[in-house]
Scaffold this active site. Structure first.
Site, PDB file in Angstrom:
ATOM      1  N   ARG A 153     128.353  24.342  51.919  1.00  0.00           N
ATOM      2  CA  ARG A 153     127.195  24.116  52.772  1.00  0.00           C
ATOM      3  C   ARG A 153     125.976  23.661  51.980  1.00  0.00           C
ATOM      4  O   ARG A 153     124.958  23.316  52.567  1.00  0.00           O
ATOM      5  CB  ARG A 153     126.858  25.397  53.545  1.00  0.00           C
ATOM      6  CG  ARG A 153     127.878  25.716  54.634  1.00  0.00           C
ATOM      7  CD  ARG A 153     127.522  26.964  55.388  1.00  0.00           C
ATOM      8  NE  ARG A 153     128.484  27.213  56.451  1.00  0.00           N
ATOM      9  CZ  ARG A 153     128.667  28.387  57.036  1.00  0.00           C
ATOM     10  NH1 ARG A 153     127.933  29.430  56.660  1.00  0.00           N
ATOM     11  NH2 ARG A 153     129.556  28.524  58.001  1.00  0.00           N
ATOM     12  N   GLU A 175     137.130  21.921  54.442  1.00  0.00           N
ATOM     13  CA  GLU A 175     137.668  21.940  55.801  1.00  0.00           C
ATOM     14  C   GLU A 175     139.189  22.070  55.799  1.00  0.00           C
ATOM     15  O   GLU A 175     139.759  22.793  56.621  1.00  0.00           O
ATOM     16  CB  GLU A 175     137.242  20.686  56.568  1.00  0.00           C
ATOM     17  CG  GLU A 175     135.770  20.630  56.913  1.00  0.00           C
ATOM     18  CD  GLU A 175     135.350  21.722  57.887  1.00  0.00           C
ATOM     19  OE1 GLU A 175     136.214  22.268  58.601  1.00  0.00           O
ATOM     20  OE2 GLU A 175     134.153  22.040  57.937  1.00  0.00           O
ATOM     21  N   GLN A 193     143.485  27.397  59.172  1.00  0.00           N
ATOM     22  CA  GLN A 193     144.426  28.523  59.178  1.00  0.00           C
ATOM     23  C   GLN A 193     144.181  29.504  58.029  1.00  0.00           C
ATOM     24  O   GLN A 193     145.069  30.265  57.644  1.00  0.00           O
ATOM     25  CB  GLN A 193     145.879  28.028  59.094  1.00  0.00           C
ATOM     26  CG  GLN A 193     146.258  27.001  60.127  1.00  0.00           C
ATOM     27  CD  GLN A 193     146.310  27.557  61.520  1.00  0.00           C
ATOM     28  OE1 GLN A 193     146.515  28.730  61.726  1.00  0.00           O
ATOM     29  NE2 GLN A 193     146.098  26.695  62.501  1.00  0.00           N
ATOM     30  N   THR A 194     142.968  29.506  57.464  1.00  0.00           N
ATOM     31  CA  THR A 194     142.664  30.369  56.325  1.00  0.00           C
ATOM     32  C   THR A 194     141.283  30.993  56.512  1.00  0.00           C
ATOM     33  O   THR A 194     140.329  30.301  56.861  1.00  0.00           O
ATOM     34  CB  THR A 194     142.682  29.571  55.010  1.00  0.00           C
ATOM     35  OG1 THR A 194     143.972  28.973  54.837  1.00  0.00           O
ATOM     36  CG2 THR A 194     142.379  30.462  53.816  1.00  0.00           C
ATOM     37  N   TYR A 203     139.221  17.465  64.900  1.00  0.00           N
ATOM     38  CA  TYR A 203     138.238  18.465  64.468  1.00  0.00           C
ATOM     39  C   TYR A 203     137.726  18.166  63.052  1.00  0.00           C
ATOM     40  O   TYR A 203     136.513  18.135  62.811  1.00  0.00           O
ATOM     41  CB  TYR A 203     138.837  19.877  64.509  1.00  0.00           C
ATOM     42  CG  TYR A 203     138.082  20.829  63.622  1.00  0.00           C
ATOM     43  CD1 TYR A 203     136.854  21.347  64.023  1.00  0.00           C
ATOM     44  CD2 TYR A 203     138.562  21.155  62.351  1.00  0.00           C
ATOM     45  CE1 TYR A 203     136.126  22.181  63.201  1.00  0.00           C
ATOM     46  CE2 TYR A 203     137.840  21.988  61.516  1.00  0.00           C
ATOM     47  CZ  TYR A 203     136.627  22.499  61.942  1.00  0.00           C
ATOM     48  OH  TYR A 203     135.905  23.308  61.113  1.00  0.00           O
ATOM     49  N   ASP A 260     136.718  23.882  67.383  1.00  0.00           N
ATOM     50  CA  ASP A 260     137.724  24.731  66.747  1.00  0.00           C
ATOM     51  C   ASP A 260     137.847  26.008  67.568  1.00  0.00           C
ATOM     52  O   ASP A 260     137.278  26.133  68.657  1.00  0.00           O
ATOM     53  CB  ASP A 260     137.361  25.012  65.296  1.00  0.00           C
ATOM     54  CG  ASP A 260     136.143  25.910  65.145  1.00  0.00           C
ATOM     55  OD1 ASP A 260     135.418  26.133  66.142  1.00  0.00           O
ATOM     56  OD2 ASP A 260     135.907  26.408  64.022  1.00  0.00           O
ATOM     57  N   CYS A 264     130.016  35.864  68.160  1.00  0.00           N
ATOM     58  CA  CYS A 264     130.852  35.837  69.366  1.00  0.00           C
ATOM     59  C   CYS A 264     132.316  35.884  68.940  1.00  0.00           C
ATOM     60  O   CYS A 264     133.072  34.929  69.081  1.00  0.00           O
ATOM     61  CB  CYS A 264     130.557  34.571  70.170  1.00  0.00           C
ATOM     62  SG  CYS A 264     131.223  34.575  71.841  1.00  0.00           S
ATOM     63  N   CYS A 310     127.638  42.036  71.873  1.00  0.00           N
ATOM     64  CA  CYS A 310     126.808  41.364  72.882  1.00  0.00           C
ATOM     65  C   CYS A 310     125.386  41.915  72.904  1.00  0.00           C
ATOM     66  O   CYS A 310     124.447  41.206  73.289  1.00  0.00           O
ATOM     67  CB  CYS A 310     127.431  41.505  74.268  1.00  0.00           C
ATOM     68  SG  CYS A 310     129.005  40.618  74.456  1.00  0.00           S
ATOM     69  N   CYS A 328     123.202  39.687  70.804  1.00  0.00           N
ATOM     70  CA  CYS A 328     123.470  38.258  70.958  1.00  0.00           C
ATOM     71  C   CYS A 328     122.270  37.564  71.601  1.00  0.00           C
ATOM     72  O   CYS A 328     121.747  38.034  72.619  1.00  0.00           O
ATOM     73  CB  CYS A 328     124.709  38.045  71.826  1.00  0.00           C
ATOM     74  SG  CYS A 328     125.049  36.305  72.179  1.00  0.00           S
TER      75      CYS A 328
END
Length: 374
Positions: free
Chosen positions: A45, A57, A62-63, A140, A158, A212, A219, A222
Site C-alpha cells: 500500500r 494481489e 486464497q491467502t 478482480y 472480491d 464487516c 455492528c 460500524c
C-alpha cells in the site's frame, strides 16, 4: 431483495428516496474516513508500482494477509522487477511460493512475467484490457491493479465487497451465480468513487476484511449502521447468500521416502492434477483408507520394492490431513532405507539427501520434512 415491509420508515426512505449520487457520497465519505483511521500498514500500500501491486494481489488470492505478508517481502526481495521474475528458473519461483498453496498462481505469474517482457518490453501494462490479458489475471485482479496503480475507474468485487454490499443493500441474490456476479459487479461499478478509485477500492475491501466480517460482526462500531438494510432487518448473519457448497472429494496418498547410500528419489508432477511442477516422493494412491498391510498387498508396492534387498522402515509413519478447495488429502509418509538402488525408480530423479531442500514441494511434503527434523 429483503421484503420492504420488514424495514422501518427511515430505511424505506433511504432505499427509495436516496438517489445513487447521494448514496455514493455517503458511502464514499464514511468508508474512506474509516480507512484513514483503521487501515493496516502493508508494504504494497506504500507503492503505486504495478508490478508490486500485482505480486501482492496474486499472493493474497486464497491467502490471508498474515500468511502472505512474509511471502510478499521475500518474493519482492528476490524478484524486485518483472524482468527478474521472467528470467528466473521455474523451480526457483516455485520454491519461493512453497507453502502458499494454489501453485498454479506461481506458474501463471512466471508465464505472465515472460509475456510482459516479450509483449510490453518489460513495462507493466497500464490499460485494463492489457492487464486482464495476462495469464492468471481475472476481472478482480485487473481492476485492483488498474485502479490502484493507474487510477483507472474499475471497481473491484472480491469476497469482502460482496459481503459489504449485500448487507448494506439487503441483497439476497446468491453471489456464486452468474446473475449474482453480474448484479454485484454493476452495483460496485455504479458506486465507485471515480476521482480516487484506488483508494476507494482498497477502503471497501479493508472494511469488509476488518469491520464487516463474516458471521457476527461489530455492528455497534460500524459507521454504516444507519443506512444498512441488513442491520435494520436483523439479517447481517444471513448475508451474503451462496447457492450451494463445494463438493469435496477424499484422496488417500501413501508416500515412500526411499533412500540408499545417501541418495533418495523424487519426481516432478505433471499433467492437470494438483501440485503440477512440484516434486514428490514415490506415491501409491489408493481408493480408500488403507493400513500398511493392505498397502503391502498392492501390485504397486511389489513393483516399487522389487530387487532392493533388505528393507528397513525408519521410525513411525507420519500422517496428516490437508484440505484443498475441492479435495481432502489423507497422506501417510513411510521413511525407508533399502540395500540396493530400486530398479523401479530408474525413471525418477536421484537426489542426494542433503539437497532435497532445493526442490519445491507441496505443503504436505514440507510438513513431513519438518516432522523429521524434530
Amino acid at each position: 431483495m429483503i421484503c420492504v415491509s420488514c424495514l422501518t420508515q427511515r430505511y424505506r426512505m433511504f432505499i427509495f428516496a436516496t438517489n445513487m449520487e447521494e448514496t455514493n457520497a455517503i458511502l464514499t465519505s464514511r468508508i474512506e474516513q474509516w480507512y484513514a483511521l483503521h487501515a493496516r500498514d502493508l508494504p504494497w500500500r506504500a507503492t503505486r508500482d504495478a508490478y508490486c501491486i500485482w505480486v501482492s494481489e496474486i499472493i493474497l488470492q486464497q491467502t490471508r494477509v498474515a500468511q502472505g505478508y512474509d511471502y510478499y517481502l521475500r518474493f519482492i526481495e528476490r524478484f524486485p522487477a518483472v524482468e527478474d521474475l521472467a528470467e528466473a528458473d521455474e523451480d526457483e519461483v516455485m520454491r519461493y511460493w512453497q507453502g502458499l498453496g494454489y501453485y498454479s498462481r506461481a506458474r501463471n505469474m512466471h508465464a505472465a512475467a515472460k509475456d510482459i517482457v516479450n509483449r510490453f518490453g518489460g513495462v507493466f501494462p497500464s490499460k485494463y484490457d492489457d492487464i486482464r490479458s495476462l495469464k492468471g489475471v481475472g476481472d478482480y485482479t485487473a481492476a485492483a491493479i488498474a485502479s490502484i496503480a493507474f487510477g483507472l475507474p474499475h471497481a473491484v468485487v472480491d469476497g469482502n465487497v460482496y459481503r459489504v454490499l449485500s448487507r448494506l443493500f439487503g441483497i439476497d441474490t446468491p453471489i456464486d451465480t452468474p446473475e449474482g456476479k453480474n448484479y454485484f459487479s454493476q452495483l460496485a461499478q455504479s458506486l465507485l468513487h471515480r476521482e480516487n478509485p484506488g483508494l476507494y477500492n482498497q477502503a471497501l475491501m479493508e472494511f469488509g476484511a476488518l469491520q464487516c466480517t463474516p458471521g457476527a460482526c461489530d455492528c455497534g462500531n460500524c459507521p454504516l449502521t444507519d443506512i444498512c438494510v441488513a442491520f435494520a432487518s436483523h439479517t447481517v448473519a444471513q448475508l451474503p447468500v451462496k447457492q450451494g457448497k463445494i463438493s469435496m472429494k477424499s484422496r488417500y496418498f501413501n508416500y515412500f521416502v526411499i533412500s540408499c547410500r545417501g541418495v533418495t528419489w523424487m519426481h516432478r508432477r505433471e499433467g492437470k492434477d494438483i501440485w503440477r511442477n512440484l516434486y514428490e516422493y514415490p506415491l501409491i494412491e489408493v481408493a480408500a483408507e488403507a493400513d500398511f498391510i493392505e498397502i503391502q498387498r498392492t501390485e504397486e508396492f511389489g513393483k516399487l520394492f522389487d530387487g532392493v534387498g533388505q528393507i528397513t522402515f525408519i521410525g513411525q509413519p507420519y500422517t496428516c490431513r490437508h484440505v484443498l478447495t475441492h479435495r481432502i488429502i489423507y497422506a501417510t509418509f513411510y521413511t525407508v532405507e533399502v540395500e540396493s538402488y530400486p530398479p523401479s525408480l530408474s525413471h525418477l530423479q536421484p537426489i542426494p539427501c542433503t539437497d532435497v531442500e532445493q526442490y519445491p514441494v507441496a505443503r504436505l511434503t514440507e510438513l513431513y520434512r519438518r516432522h523429521r527434523e524434530k
